[in-house]
Motif scaffolding. Structure first.
Motif, PDB file in Angstrom:
ATOM      1  N   GLY B  27      41.566  41.153  27.089  1.00 34.47           N
ATOM      2  CA  GLY B  27      40.531  42.162  26.903  1.00 34.47           C
ATOM      3  C   GLY B  27      41.142  43.554  26.991  1.00 34.47           C
ATOM      4  O   GLY B  27      40.476  44.547  26.768  1.00 34.47           O
ATOM      5  N   GLY B  28      42.435  43.605  27.333  1.00 33.31           N
ATOM      6  CA  GLY B  28      43.153  44.866  27.252  1.00 33.31           C
ATOM      7  C   GLY B  28      43.169  45.712  28.514  1.00 33.31           C
ATOM      8  O   GLY B  28      43.771  46.779  28.530  1.00 33.31           O
ATOM      9  N   VAL B  29      42.491  45.240  29.592  1.00 32.11           N
ATOM     10  CA  VAL B  29      42.496  46.039  30.824  1.00 32.11           C
ATOM     11  C   VAL B  29      43.915  46.093  31.383  1.00 32.11           C
ATOM     12  O   VAL B  29      44.567  45.069  31.575  1.00 32.11           O
ATOM     13  N   ARG B  30      44.375  47.319  31.612  1.00 27.48           N
ATOM     14  CA  ARG B  30      45.716  47.487  32.170  1.00 27.48           C
ATOM     15  C   ARG B  30      45.559  47.677  33.675  1.00 27.48           C
ATOM     16  O   ARG B  30      45.282  48.777  34.147  1.00 27.48           O
ATOM     17  N   ALA B  31      45.688  46.589  34.420  1.00 30.37           N
ATOM     18  CA  ALA B  31      45.423  46.637  35.857  1.00 30.37           C
ATOM     19  C   ALA B  31      46.605  47.218  36.618  1.00 30.37           C
ATOM     20  O   ALA B  31      46.426  47.924  37.613  1.00 30.37           O
ATOM     21  N   LEU B  32      47.808  46.913  36.172  1.00 31.33           N
ATOM     22  CA  LEU B  32      49.008  47.463  36.804  1.00 31.33           C
ATOM     23  C   LEU B  32      49.883  48.031  35.693  1.00 31.33           C
ATOM     24  O   LEU B  32      50.001  47.448  34.621  1.00 31.33           O
ATOM     25  N   ASP B  33      50.496  49.170  36.012  1.00 31.65           N
ATOM     26  CA  ASP B  33      51.192  49.880  34.938  1.00 31.65           C
ATOM     27  C   ASP B  33      52.530  50.399  35.459  1.00 31.65           C
ATOM     28  O   ASP B  33      52.682  51.578  35.739  1.00 31.65           O
ATOM     29  N   ASN B  51      38.398  51.705  43.569  1.00 33.53           N
ATOM     30  CA  ASN B  51      38.020  50.420  42.961  1.00 33.53           C
ATOM     31  C   ASN B  51      38.687  50.298  41.608  1.00 33.53           C
ATOM     32  O   ASN B  51      38.686  51.238  40.815  1.00 33.53           O
ATOM     33  N   GLY B  52      39.251  49.148  41.366  1.00 34.07           N
ATOM     34  CA  GLY B  52      39.879  48.911  40.070  1.00 34.07           C
ATOM     35  C   GLY B  52      41.282  49.465  39.967  1.00 34.07           C
ATOM     36  O   GLY B  52      41.882  49.466  38.899  1.00 34.07           O
ATOM     37  N   ALA B  53      41.835  49.932  41.100  1.00 35.22           N
ATOM     38  CA  ALA B  53      43.170  50.534  41.059  1.00 35.22           C
ATOM     39  C   ALA B  53      44.254  49.499  40.806  1.00 35.22           C
ATOM     40  O   ALA B  53      45.363  49.837  40.381  1.00 35.22           O
ATOM     41  N   GLY B  54      43.956  48.231  41.097  1.00 31.96           N
ATOM     42  CA  GLY B  54      44.949  47.186  40.881  1.00 31.96           C
ATOM     43  C   GLY B  54      45.491  46.575  42.163  1.00 31.96           C
ATOM     44  O   GLY B  54      46.448  45.806  42.135  1.00 31.96           O
ATOM     45  N   LYS B  55      44.863  46.896  43.284  1.00 30.61           N
ATOM     46  CA  LYS B  55      45.345  46.390  44.574  1.00 30.61           C
ATOM     47  C   LYS B  55      45.303  44.864  44.612  1.00 30.61           C
ATOM     48  O   LYS B  55      46.298  44.199  44.941  1.00 30.61           O
ATOM     49  N   SER B  56      44.127  44.305  44.289  1.00 32.22           N
ATOM     50  CA  SER B  56      43.994  42.842  44.334  1.00 32.22           C
ATOM     51  C   SER B  56      44.939  42.188  43.334  1.00 32.22           C
ATOM     52  O   SER B  56      45.529  41.145  43.621  1.00 32.22           O
ATOM     53  N   THR B  57      45.072  42.809  42.174  1.00 31.61           N
ATOM     54  CA  THR B  57      45.937  42.225  41.145  1.00 31.61           C
ATOM     55  C   THR B  57      47.374  42.135  41.646  1.00 31.61           C
ATOM     56  O   THR B  57      48.048  41.112  41.473  1.00 31.61           O
ATOM     57  N   LEU B  58      47.836  43.189  42.296  1.00 30.88           N
ATOM     58  CA  LEU B  58      49.203  43.189  42.815  1.00 30.88           C
ATOM     59  C   LEU B  58      49.371  42.100  43.880  1.00 30.88           C
ATOM     60  O   LEU B  58      50.365  41.364  43.898  1.00 30.88           O
TER      61      LEU B  58
END
Ligand code: ATP
Ligand code: MG
Lengths: 333, 305
Positions: B27-33, B51-58
């Motif tokens: 879907g193109g969301v860039r969670a970590l860059d 919120n949405g900064a990418g903490k959980s993703t990392l």
């Protein structure tokens, strides 16, 4: 291991209770009808022909004049009562065939699908080092318990079958062959493993139930198709009189030319026969041809069941492996 | 400026590592860059960001739940995607969403953890639950949200993991429980020589417990400093308070508690007692950094990697 089993049983207690109750109810109903049929079984003097089933006995008139003319009437009466219970048995056995499929879906989609849906996969997959061990343990244990529970109705279906056809050994008869005995358990396990894989892929129980139902029906149709193709390779020609639709699988009925020994289809024989009263002359046909049938004899039923069980067993292993692949590679939500 | 803010990698060894990690979701969301990060062994690191900064993703990348689209992560040098068992062996993870089994009791969960993880020690878990007066026989479905979070944290403690990865462990805890939990965590980390990284939106409590601050914003690393340094190197005032030439740099401007506009300043030690500025709280440091990351102007300060 004991803790694992206890926790699995507790986690899936609603499913297991529902399935066990359904199996007990099914087994109970089958045993009840068995006792009804046993009580209604035609007495010896009504079994005019030992080689045919009781149902057919009802339709068959005695070949020799029966000494007591009232006997035929009373036999017919008893046979009607028997046939009534027999029809109910047929309905019950069809429900009995659906039971393992529904049970397999119900619990199959929960094994991985519910873990993903409720987020517990994330807990389990970090506590446990190995997703493989986690998956195999639960998939095999739940499958084993399901198989164990399904054994009961599969067994009582065989007992009921025997009561419906008291003169025939259900172990060497194809009648209702696909909806009783070990095949029933294996179909339940097949559906179960389809449910496990679908649940693992979809990660949501309700959609997984619907998809599994569709896939299971397709799989069972394909399986039945494959089995009947394979069964036809077991077929042999027999005198038509010695084959029975209620025991054997009758694939074809033709004639054998007595002179050449060749098999000739019915149409050709009827065309070749002299016409009497606008129809082929039966006496001429009998003089030149033997009536024969291409049958898979009921005595091969055990072999067929063994092969079916093996084939489904192989499919189970493949599906189990597919589920493992999905579990190892997917994210836990 | 670079010298002010340096990551302190103890023993030169990192418990958790990220190298140029990018994650692009379907879907193109860039969670970590492009995240570069070292969480040193023995540190307790706070991971903050909007919120949405990418903490959980990392964090999910470290536990092997998400595969970076590019770059790599490591747990004590182990790639969790390639060698998941070895990485998980070292991690005690608590997800952001409580994920307990409905219909199992708290005691069942302790037993489950024991059966799933060899070496799981129910002692610390039971002790913690006992302190919190959470009945072992209670169905977890009937626990309050905070109690469920406590059970998850108590289970993590029993793993005696080398590194705890805790995704918003404080979010649903009451203020006292937050303090207590952080004390327990600090004790556990110190006792076992472990490491912890916890994401949080609750700044006040992490200030006491954590020694390191990593701020993420929009999938990028905005700040990565020891907490003491973060506080000592920043001061707060109005935007006009200091001329830029005085050696101090404005970082970002954010609203104060009474609607006033405050500016976070990065100041060299010789300007630390400038009367026009007052000491910054950790919250103000984070607010200023986040404001800077959001404004079109790139942050003026160095970003160690
Ligand atoms: N599975 C997913 N599929 C698509 N996008 C996702 C997925 N998971 C997260 N995202 C997106 O990635 C970005 C980062 O999400 P993430 O959960 O890492 O943020 P976060 O910093 O933990 O936020 P919060 O403080 O709200 O927990 C968000 O924009 C989110 O919408
Ligand atoms: Mg999050």
């Amino acid at each position: 291991m004991r803790t694992t089993i206890r926790l699995l049983l507790k986690t899936y207690r609603f499913e297991f209770i529902a399935i066990t109750l359904a199996c007990l109810a099914m087994a109970g109903a089958e045993l009840y009808l068995t006792s009804r049929l046993d009580a209604l079984a035609l007495p010896k003097e009504c079994q005019f022909d030992q080689n045919i089933s009781v149902e057919q006995g009802f339709a068959t008139q005695p070949e020799e004049p029966v000494s007591d003319p009232t006997l035929v009437d009373s036999c017919q009466e008893k046979a009607i009562a028997f046939s009534d219970s027999d029809q109910r048995s047929a309905v019950l056995m069809s429900f009995g065939a659906a039971l393992p499929v529904l049970a397999g879906i119900l619990i199959g989609v929960a094994v991985v699908g519910r873990e993903l849906e409720t987020g517990t996969a994330s807990l389990a997959w970090t506590l446990s080092r190995s997703r493989r061990r986690w998956y195999l343990t639960r998939a095999l244990l739940v499958g084993a318990i399901l198989g164990g529970v399904l054994l009961l109705p599969s067994f009582t279906a065989n007992i009921l079958e025997h009561a419906r056809q008291p003169l025939i050994d259900p172990g060497s008869s194809f009648n209702d062959g696909g909806i009783r005995g070990p095949v029933l358990v294996m179909l339940g396990l097949l559906t179960y493993s389809i449910g496990v894989v679908t649940g693992a892929v979809v990660g949501r129980q309700l959609p997984a139930v619907i998809i599994t139902l569709a896939l299971a029906l397709l799989a069972i149709l394909a399986f039945e198709n494959g089995v009947s193709r394979w069964e036809s390779t077991l077929a042999e020609w027999q005198p038509a009189a010695s084959s029975s639709y209620s025991i054997d699988i009758v694939l074809e009925q033709d004639y054998r030319d007595r002179a050449s020994g060749l098999i000739v289809d019915q149409g050709s024989v009827f065309n070749a026969a002299p016409q009497v009263d606008g129809g082929p002359d039966g006496a001429w046909i009998d003089a030149h041809y033997d009536s024969v049938a291409l049958v898979v004899p009921g005595s091969r039923y055990g072999d067929v069941v063994a092969v079916e069980t093996g084939a489904i067993g192989a499919a189970l292993l493949v599906l189990l492996g597919l589920g493992l692949f999905v579990v190892i590679h997917r994210r836990p939500d | 400026m670079e010298a002010l803010i340096q990551p302190s990698v103890v023993d030169g060894k990192a418990a958790l590592q990220a190298r140029a990690v990018a994650k692009r979701y379907r879907g193109g969301v860039r969670a970590l860059d492009g995240i570069d990060l070292d969480i040193p062994v023995g540190s307790i690191c706070a991971l903050v960001g909007p919120n949405g900064a990418g903490k959980s993703t990392l964090m999910k990348a470290w536990v092997g739940f998400e595969r970076p689209s590019s770059g790599s992560v490591a747990v004590f040098g182990i790639n969790p995607w390639r060698n998941r068992p070895a990485a998980l062996d070292r991690i005690g993870y608590v997800s952001q969403k409580p994920s307990l089994y409905r219909g199992l009791t708290v005691a069942d969960h302790v037993a489950l953890a024991g059966s799933l993880r060899s070496g799981f020690d129910p002692g610390p878990t039971r002790r913690r639950l006992d302190e919190l007066a959470i009945p072992l026989g209670q169905d977890t479905r009937t626990l309050s949200g905070g109690q469920q979070a406590q059970v998850m944290l108590a289970l993590a403690l029993g793993t005696h993991a080398q590194v705890f990865v805790l995704d918003e462990p404080l979010a649903s805890l009451d203020p006292l429980a937050r303090r207590e939990f952080l004390h327990v965590l600090v004790d556990a980390v110190r006792a076992d020589g472990a490491t912890a990284v916890l994401s949080s939106h609750v700044i006040t409590d992490i200030e006491q417990a954590c020694d390191r601050l990593v701020v993420l914003g929009g999938g990028r690393k905005i700040l990565d400093v020891p907490i003491a340094e973060a506080i000592s190197s920043h001061r707060v005032g109005t935007a006009e308070a200091l001329p830029e030439t005085a050696g101090a740099q404005p970082v970002g401007t954010f609203p104060g508690p009474f609607g006033e506009r405050l500016t976070l300043w990065l100041v060299p030690p010789e300007r630390a007692d400038d009367p026009a500025l007052r000491g910054a709280t950790l919250e103000e440091v984070i607010l200023g950094q986040l404001a800077a990351s959001r404004s079109p102007r790139t942050p003026t300060q160095g970003q160690p990697s």
